[in-house]
Design an enzyme around this catalytic site. Structure first.
Site, PDB file in Angstrom:
ATOM      1  N   ASP A   1      54.859  14.581  -4.586  1.00 28.04           N
ATOM      2  CA  ASP A   1      53.581  15.287  -4.654  1.00 28.04           C
ATOM      3  C   ASP A   1      53.510  16.038  -5.979  1.00 28.04           C
ATOM      4  O   ASP A   1      54.385  16.856  -6.288  1.00 28.04           O
ATOM      5  CB  ASP A   1      53.475  16.266  -3.484  1.00 28.04           C
ATOM      6  CG  ASP A   1      52.060  16.782  -3.276  1.00 28.04           C
ATOM      7  OD1 ASP A   1      51.156  16.375  -4.042  1.00 28.04           O
ATOM      8  OD2 ASP A   1      51.846  17.583  -2.349  1.00 28.04           O
TER       9      ASP A   1
ATOM     10  N   ASP B   1      47.526  11.771  -6.650  1.00 29.06           N
ATOM     11  CA  ASP B   1      48.696  12.525  -7.121  1.00 29.06           C
ATOM     12  C   ASP B   1      49.821  12.594  -6.098  1.00 29.06           C
ATOM     13  O   ASP B   1      50.678  13.465  -6.173  1.00 29.06           O
ATOM     14  CB  ASP B   1      48.275  13.946  -7.509  1.00 29.06           C
ATOM     15  CG  ASP B   1      47.737  14.739  -6.324  1.00 29.06           C
ATOM     16  OD1 ASP B   1      47.352  14.118  -5.319  1.00 29.06           O
ATOM     17  OD2 ASP B   1      47.694  15.978  -6.400  1.00 29.06           O
ATOM     18  N   GLU B   2      49.843  11.656  -5.172  1.00 26.07           N
ATOM     19  CA  GLU B   2      50.793  11.737  -4.069  1.00 26.07           C
ATOM     20  C   GLU B   2      51.155  10.328  -3.605  1.00 26.07           C
ATOM     21  O   GLU B   2      50.300   9.452  -3.533  1.00 26.07           O
ATOM     22  CB  GLU B   2      50.151  12.530  -2.928  1.00 26.07           C
ATOM     23  CG  GLU B   2      51.041  12.932  -1.813  1.00 26.07           C
ATOM     24  CD  GLU B   2      50.318  13.815  -0.803  1.00 26.07           C
ATOM     25  OE1 GLU B   2      50.978  14.291   0.122  1.00 26.07           O
ATOM     26  OE2 GLU B   2      49.089  14.020  -0.935  1.00 26.07           O
TER      27      GLU B   2
END
EC number: 2.7.7.7
Length: 416
Positions: free
Chosen positions: A42, A135-136
Site C-alpha cells: 500500500d 496504489d495498492e
C-alpha cells in the site's frame, strides 16, 4: 529469530536494536519471517506523496488533495491526518479541522503514471500481482526464492527501497500467509512500514480487535453482530460452523473463519475490473437541465479517456446523481454497441438525466461504464451508427492534441 535489515537487506539471527552490518534500526524480526510469501503493498498517502515529491517546499506542510469547498478530500498527507482530516471527508470540514492546509487539485494522469511504474516493479518480482487500486496490490511470491536468491521478505524490503529511490514515494508492506492477514498487517505499520502476521499467532492477535477491523464489516453488519453480543473477533472465533450458520446464515461460517485469520482466496492477477466511472461535485447546487449537461459532458470525456487508458469499452452507462439533501440516484441504460466515445456516452446518459431534472437541486453528477467489455470491440460501426469509426478517429486526434498542448487546446461548446 530471523531478523531482516530493511536498509541493507541482510538476514541474520542476531538480536539487538541495530543492524550489525549497516547500523540501521529499521529491522523486522519474526519467527515465520522467511516462511511467508503473501504481501499486501500500500502506497503511503499516495496522491499527497506524489504532490510533495514534485513540490518539495510542501513537505513539511499539511497537504490536502481535493477540489472546491463542496468537494471531498481525495487524499491527504500524514500531517493533515494528525489534525483529523481523512479521505472522502467534505472539504469544508477538512479545512475547518486544518485551516492552514495547502489544497491542490488532483492530477490523475500524474498519479496513474507513478502507479504504473510501481506496478511494473512488482511484476518484476512475480507474475502473481493482483491490483486492488491505483496504489495498492497483493503479491504472491511463493516459489520465487530460487529466482531472487533470497526469501520474499528481503525481496519486498528491496522493492520498498527501489520505489523510494526511483519513484520518490514510500510504500508499506504487510507480509502474511494469506491475503486477509496481509491486508490487516499493512494497516498496523504505516507509513513506510513493514509488518508481519504469522499463521500461528493470527487468532491471538485478532481476538481483541473489534469486528469492524475485518474488511467488509461495515456499520450495518457491526450493529447486527453487536445485537447478538459479538463486538470482538475473539467472540466470533469461538463459533462452530453450525453455530455461525444458525446465527448469521450461509455467510456465518466464513465470517467466523475470517475472524480466526483464515482466508483461502488466491492472488489473481486477472481479477476482473467491474466498472470505470468519473464524477464531480458542484461548487453550488444545480437544478437546470442545460446547466447539468455541461458537467455531464465533461465527465463523459473523462470516462472515455479512462476506458481507453485501461483497454475497456462501455456496454452500458450508469448515471449517478446526488441531491442537495445527499440522496443518491442511479439510472442505467444499455448501449446497442460497445463504445468509448464521449458523444455516444453522452447521448445515452442525457435522456436519463432529463428524466431526473424535474426541479430537484443536485450537488454531484457522475457517469460510469457498466458492463465493461473489451476495448477492441468498440466503435466499429454498424447500420445504426455507421459514422462511429470516423468519430473515433476524430476523438483520438483531439486526445493527441490535448496530450501535447494541454486540456484546453480543443474544447467542445457543450463543455463550456
Amino acid at each position: 529469530m530471523p531478523t531482516l535489515c530493511r536498509d541493507c537487506l541482510s538476514l541474520s539471527d542476531a538480536a539487538g536494536p541495530a543492524c550489525a552490518g549497516c547500523g540501521s534500526r529499521r529491522r523486522v524480526a519474526h519467527a515465520e519471517l522467511t516462511q511467508l510469501s503473501i504481501a499486501h503493498i500500500d502506497c503511503d498517502a499516495f496522491f499527497a506523496s506524489v504532490e510533495k515529491r514534485d513540490r518539495p517546499e510542501l513537505r513539511a506542510k499539511p497537504l490536502i488533495v481535493g477540489g472546491g469547498k463542496r468537494g471531498v478530500v481525495a487524499a491527504c498527507c500524514y500531517i493533515a491526518r494528525t489534525r483529523g482530516v481523512r479521505s472522502a471527508m467534505p472539504m469544508f470540514k477538512a479545512l475547518s479541522l486544518c485551516p492552514d492546509a495547502v489544497v491542490v487539485k488532483p492530477e490523475m494522469a500524474k498519479y496513474s503514471e507513478a502507479g504504473h511504474r510501481i506496478r511494473a516493479m512488482m511484476q518484476d518480482l512475480t507474475p502473481l500481482v493482483q491490483p486492488m487500486s491505483i496504489d495498492e496490490a497483493v503479491l504472491d511470491l511463493s516459489g520465487t526464492e530460487a529466482l531472487h536468491k533470497r526469501p520474499p521478505a528481503a525481496v519486498l524490503a528491496g522493492l520498498a527501497l527501489r520505489v523510494e529511490r526511483e519513484v520518490g514515494v514510500t510504500i508499506s508492506v504487510g507480509l502474511a500467509p494469506n491475503r486477509l492477514l496481509a491486508k490487516l498487517a499493512v494497516e498496523r505499520d504505516k507509513p513506510r512500514g513493514f509488518a508481519v502476521i504469522g499463521a500461528r499467532e493470527a487468532a491471538a492477535i485478532l481476538a481483541p480487535e473489534p469486528v469492524t477491523v475485518l474488511p467488509g464489516v461495515g456499520p450495518v453488519l457491526a450493529r447486527k453482530l453487536a445485537a447478538q453480543g459479538f463486538s470482538t473477533l475473539g467472540q466470533l472465533q469461538q463459533l462452530s460452523v453450525r453455530e455461525a450458520a444458525q446465527r448469521f446464515g450461509e455467510d456465518g461460517p466464513a465470517l467466523a473463519a475470517r475472524a480466526r485469520g483464515e482466508d483461502s482466496r488466491p492472488v489473481d492477477p486477472h481479477r476482473e475490473t467491474k466498472s470505470i466511472s468519473a464524477e464531480t461535485t458542484f461548487e453550488s447546487d444545480i437544478a437546470d437541465l442545460a446547466a447539468l449537461e455541461i458537467p455531464l459532458w465533461r465527465m463523459c470525456e473523462k470516462l472515455a479517456r479512462r476506458l481507453r487508458q485501461q483497454g475497456f469499452a462501455a456496454g452500458g452507462v450508469v448515471l449517478k446523481l446526488k441531491t442537495a439533501g445527499f440522496a443518491l440516484r442511479t439510472r442505467h441504460a444499455r448501449l446497442h454497441a460497445a463504445t468509448r466515445l464521449p458523444d455516444t456516452l453522452f447521448a445515452a446518459a442525457r435522456p436519463l438525466l432529463a428524466k431526473e431534472a424535474d426541479g430537484t437541486a443536485f450537488r454531484l453528477i457522475g457517469i460510469g461504464a457498466q458492463p465493461l467489455v473489451d476495448g477492441g470491440s468498440a466503435d466499429r460501426g454498424d447500420l445504426l451508427d455507421a459514422e462511429a469509426p470516423r468519430r473515433a478517429a476524430r476523438w483520438q486526434a483531439i486526445e493527441a492534441l490535448r496530450a501535447k498542448f494541454g486540456e484546453d487546446v480543443v474544447v467542445k461548446g457543450r463543455g463550456r
